[in-house]
Design a protein around this motif. Structure first.
Motif, PDB file in Angstrom:
ATOM      1  N   ARG A 257      97.775  58.360  11.069  1.00 33.78           N
ATOM      2  CA  ARG A 257      97.333  58.278   9.675  1.00 33.78           C
ATOM      3  C   ARG A 257      97.606  56.895   9.089  1.00 33.78           C
ATOM      4  O   ARG A 257      96.792  56.368   8.320  1.00 33.78           O
ATOM      5  CB  ARG A 257      98.030  59.359   8.848  1.00 33.78           C
ATOM      6  N   LEU A 258      98.761  56.323   9.459  1.00 28.90           N
ATOM      7  CA  LEU A 258      99.071  54.983   8.977  1.00 28.90           C
ATOM      8  C   LEU A 258      98.100  53.959   9.562  1.00 28.90           C
ATOM      9  O   LEU A 258      97.647  53.049   8.865  1.00 28.90           O
ATOM     10  CB  LEU A 258     100.509  54.622   9.345  1.00 28.90           C
TER      11      LEU A 258
ATOM     12  N   ARG B 241      97.238  41.228   4.578  1.00 26.28           N
ATOM     13  CA  ARG B 241      96.993  40.957   5.991  1.00 26.28           C
ATOM     14  C   ARG B 241      98.296  41.023   6.802  1.00 26.28           C
ATOM     15  O   ARG B 241      98.319  41.566   7.916  1.00 26.28           O
ATOM     16  CB  ARG B 241      96.357  39.575   6.151  1.00 26.28           C
ATOM     17  N   ARG B 242      99.366  40.474   6.236  1.00 28.66           N
ATOM     18  CA  ARG B 242     100.651  40.529   6.930  1.00 28.66           C
ATOM     19  C   ARG B 242     101.132  41.966   7.089  1.00 28.66           C
ATOM     20  O   ARG B 242     101.679  42.337   8.130  1.00 28.66           O
ATOM     21  CB  ARG B 242     101.708  39.714   6.164  1.00 28.66           C
ATOM     22  N   PHE B 243     100.937  42.775   6.042  1.00 25.62           N
ATOM     23  CA  PHE B 243     101.333  44.182   6.115  1.00 25.62           C
ATOM     24  C   PHE B 243     100.629  44.889   7.265  1.00 25.62           C
ATOM     25  O   PHE B 243     101.248  45.609   8.051  1.00 25.62           O
ATOM     26  CB  PHE B 243     101.006  44.885   4.795  1.00 25.62           C
ATOM     27  N   VAL B 244      99.319  44.688   7.393  1.00 25.96           N
ATOM     28  CA  VAL B 244      98.549  45.333   8.459  1.00 25.96           C
ATOM     29  C   VAL B 244      99.044  44.856   9.823  1.00 25.96           C
ATOM     30  O   VAL B 244      99.236  45.662  10.749  1.00 25.96           O
ATOM     31  CB  VAL B 244      97.045  45.039   8.291  1.00 25.96           C
ATOM     32  N   ALA B 245      99.273  43.543   9.955  1.00 25.11           N
ATOM     33  CA  ALA B 245      99.713  42.995  11.238  1.00 25.11           C
ATOM     34  C   ALA B 245     101.099  43.514  11.615  1.00 25.11           C
ATOM     35  O   ALA B 245     101.332  43.948  12.753  1.00 25.11           O
ATOM     36  CB  ALA B 245      99.713  41.474  11.179  1.00 25.11           C
ATOM     37  N   VAL B 246     102.042  43.478  10.655  1.00 20.77           N
ATOM     38  CA  VAL B 246     103.414  43.918  10.936  1.00 20.77           C
ATOM     39  C   VAL B 246     103.440  45.414  11.228  1.00 20.77           C
ATOM     40  O   VAL B 246     104.176  45.876  12.108  1.00 20.77           O
ATOM     41  CB  VAL B 246     104.341  43.564   9.757  1.00 20.77           C
ATOM     42  N   THR B 247     102.646  46.188  10.496  1.00 21.12           N
ATOM     43  CA  THR B 247     102.592  47.631  10.729  1.00 21.12           C
ATOM     44  C   THR B 247     102.179  47.924  12.158  1.00 21.12           C
ATOM     45  O   THR B 247     102.773  48.776  12.835  1.00 21.12           O
ATOM     46  CB  THR B 247     101.615  48.298   9.750  1.00 21.12           C
TER      47      THR B 247
ATOM     48  N   ALA C 198     106.065  48.901  18.810  1.00 20.95           N
ATOM     49  CA  ALA C 198     107.447  48.844  19.290  1.00 20.95           C
ATOM     50  C   ALA C 198     108.090  50.231  19.278  1.00 20.95           C
ATOM     51  O   ALA C 198     108.815  50.607  20.217  1.00 20.95           O
ATOM     52  CB  ALA C 198     108.252  47.879  18.424  1.00 20.95           C
ATOM     53  N   MET C 199     107.840  50.998  18.204  1.00 21.69           N
ATOM     54  CA  MET C 199     108.394  52.348  18.123  1.00 21.69           C
ATOM     55  C   MET C 199     107.844  53.238  19.226  1.00 21.69           C
ATOM     56  O   MET C 199     108.577  54.006  19.840  1.00 21.69           O
ATOM     57  CB  MET C 199     108.090  52.948  16.746  1.00 21.69           C
TER      58      MET C 199
ATOM     59  N   THR D 168      91.202  51.465   7.072  1.00 18.85           N
ATOM     60  CA  THR D 168      90.244  51.868   6.039  1.00 18.85           C
ATOM     61  C   THR D 168      90.651  51.321   4.669  1.00 18.85           C
ATOM     62  O   THR D 168      90.046  50.368   4.179  1.00 18.85           O
ATOM     63  CB  THR D 168      90.133  53.406   5.982  1.00 18.85           C
ATOM     64  N   SER D 169      91.705  51.907   4.093  1.00 18.49           N
ATOM     65  CA  SER D 169      92.073  51.506   2.729  1.00 18.49           C
ATOM     66  C   SER D 169      92.490  50.035   2.652  1.00 18.49           C
ATOM     67  O   SER D 169      92.092  49.322   1.728  1.00 18.49           O
ATOM     68  CB  SER D 169      93.211  52.398   2.223  1.00 18.49           C
ATOM     69  N   ALA D 170      93.289  49.573   3.637  1.00 16.13           N
ATOM     70  CA  ALA D 170      93.719  48.171   3.612  1.00 16.13           C
ATOM     71  C   ALA D 170      92.528  47.240   3.807  1.00 16.13           C
ATOM     72  O   ALA D 170      92.413  46.201   3.151  1.00 16.13           O
ATOM     73  CB  ALA D 170      94.772  47.923   4.695  1.00 16.13           C
ATOM     74  N   VAL D 171      91.633  47.643   4.706  1.00 17.66           N
ATOM     75  CA  VAL D 171      90.438  46.828   4.939  1.00 17.66           C
ATOM     76  C   VAL D 171      89.548  46.824   3.703  1.00 17.66           C
ATOM     77  O   VAL D 171      88.982  45.794   3.320  1.00 17.66           O
ATOM     78  CB  VAL D 171      89.667  47.360   6.169  1.00 17.66           C
ATOM     79  N   LYS D 172      89.436  47.980   3.060  1.00 18.87           N
ATOM     80  CA  LYS D 172      88.638  48.082   1.841  1.00 18.87           C
ATOM     81  C   LYS D 172      89.229  47.192   0.741  1.00 18.87           C
ATOM     82  O   LYS D 172      88.498  46.486   0.037  1.00 18.87           O
ATOM     83  CB  LYS D 172      88.599  49.542   1.378  1.00 18.87           C
ATOM     84  N   ALA D 173      90.568  47.202   0.636  1.00 13.34           N
ATOM     85  CA  ALA D 173      91.219  46.354  -0.368  1.00 13.34           C
ATOM     86  C   ALA D 173      90.986  44.876  -0.063  1.00 13.34           C
ATOM     87  O   ALA D 173      90.746  44.073  -0.972  1.00 13.34           O
ATOM     88  CB  ALA D 173      92.716  46.657  -0.410  1.00 13.34           C
TER      89      ALA D 173
END
Length: 317
Positions: free
Chosen positions: A109-110, A21-27, A33-34, A116-121
């Motif tokens: 894509r990220l 969850r943190r990975f998705v939020a930080v991403t 920001a970028m 998709t994949s993160a939500v599936k996991a």
């Protein structure tokens, strides 16, 4: 081996889920920001270009009006320097815009990966945690369809009781979106056999639906903003993608991807009466199909797509 399952701790799985969850939020925060920083730098380049254009115009006016040979020579030299500076800046501005376009593709894509994949996991971890907790309360045998019967993918099926369209409308109105998806599949007789598992509702999805290379399907909030038939048609659209991926593989290039989309929209339009779609909904499907056909033709002709904001995702948005 003993038939007893011994559950010692849920902490490792819970920590993994929290990290995901943190990975998705930080991403999401980093990409935002970028994007802002790139836009600011592109704006600075454009402002500098406008300033150089004004300098070039100013020196040309001086060159045209000045009668003194020495001043004319000086104005010509300054004009040449300004034109060269403008040429260099426009070259780097084109390079920056091209790199920004590439960034948008990879960022998309990220974002799709997170959706998709993160939500599936996350869903997988939730299910496993629930299963482990259930073992601590009661031991009940589970029944899983053999992989041999599903083309190598094991699935646990949950039966849907006989339902009506009124129940589907009520589920949507009450915000029970996963129930609505399950009911729509049942009452509209949608074939989900090519889908890995069952279509899942994902509230963070910013498009109608998405299908990944593993044939896992997510349905987003946009699928519920029209009629119940629109929801059913959207699920069938993703089921068509899953079937095509199963039978022909995931699209390996842009033209194949666009043709998969066109085929899915064709199927929706052909079954518009089955889903009870309104005239406006059918016209929207035709508009989207036309967009994909035009993009396919441009790719075949060797042109870039007219818009890069549709790259990096899979499914109708």
């Amino acid at each position: 081996m003993s038939g007893e399952v011994r559950v010692v701790s849920f902490q490792a799985l819970e920590d993994l889920d929290a990290g995901l969850r943190r990975f998705v939020a930080v991403t999401g925060e980093v990409l935002e920001a970028m994007e802002a920083d790139i836009q600011r730098r592109l704006q600075l380049l454009e402002e500098r270009r406008q300033a150089l254009l004004e300098q070039v115009e100013h020196h040309r006016e001086i060159l045209d009006d000045e009668q003194n040979d020495e001043l004319q020579e000086r104005a010509a030299s300054e004009l040449k320097e300004a034109e060269e500076a403008l040429r260099r800046l426009e070259y780097w501005q084109r390079q920056a815009n091209e790199q920004y376009r590439i960034f948008r593709v990879h960022a998309g894509r990220l974002q799709a990966l997170c959706a998709t994949s993160a939500v599936k996991a996350h869903g997988f971890l939730e299910r496993k945690l629930a299963e482990l907790r259930s073992y601590t309360e009661i031991r009940t045998p589970s029944f899983t369809e053999p992989a041999a019967a599903t083309g190598g993918v094991s699935r646990t099926w949950q039966a849907v009781a006989p339902c009506t369209r009124d129940e589907l409308k009520r589920a949507i109105a009450e915000g029970r979106y996963q129930d609505a998806i399950d009911i729509a599949i049942a009452i509209y007789d949608i074939d989900p056999s090519a889908i890995n598992g069952k279509p899942r509702y994902e509230p963070r999805l910013d498009c109608v639906g998405t299908t990944d290379a593993d044939r896992c399907v997510l349905i987003g909030p946009a699928a519920f903003r029209r009629s119940p038939g629109w929801l059913a048609s959207s699920i069938a659209h993703e089921a068509k993608h899953a079937k095509d991926i199963r039978d022909r593989g995931f699209p390996s290039n842009d033209v194949a991807y666009l043709e998969y989309e066109i085929a899915a929209y064709d199927e929706e339009i052909e079954n518009a009466d089955k889903y009870g779609l309104t005239h406006e909904e059918v016209e929207e499907l035709r508009r989207l199909k036309h967009w994909y056909e035009a993009e396919r033709d441009r790719f075949k002709a060797g042109h870039r797509p007219r818009s890069s904001d549709r790259e990096g995702w899979w499914g109708p948005c």
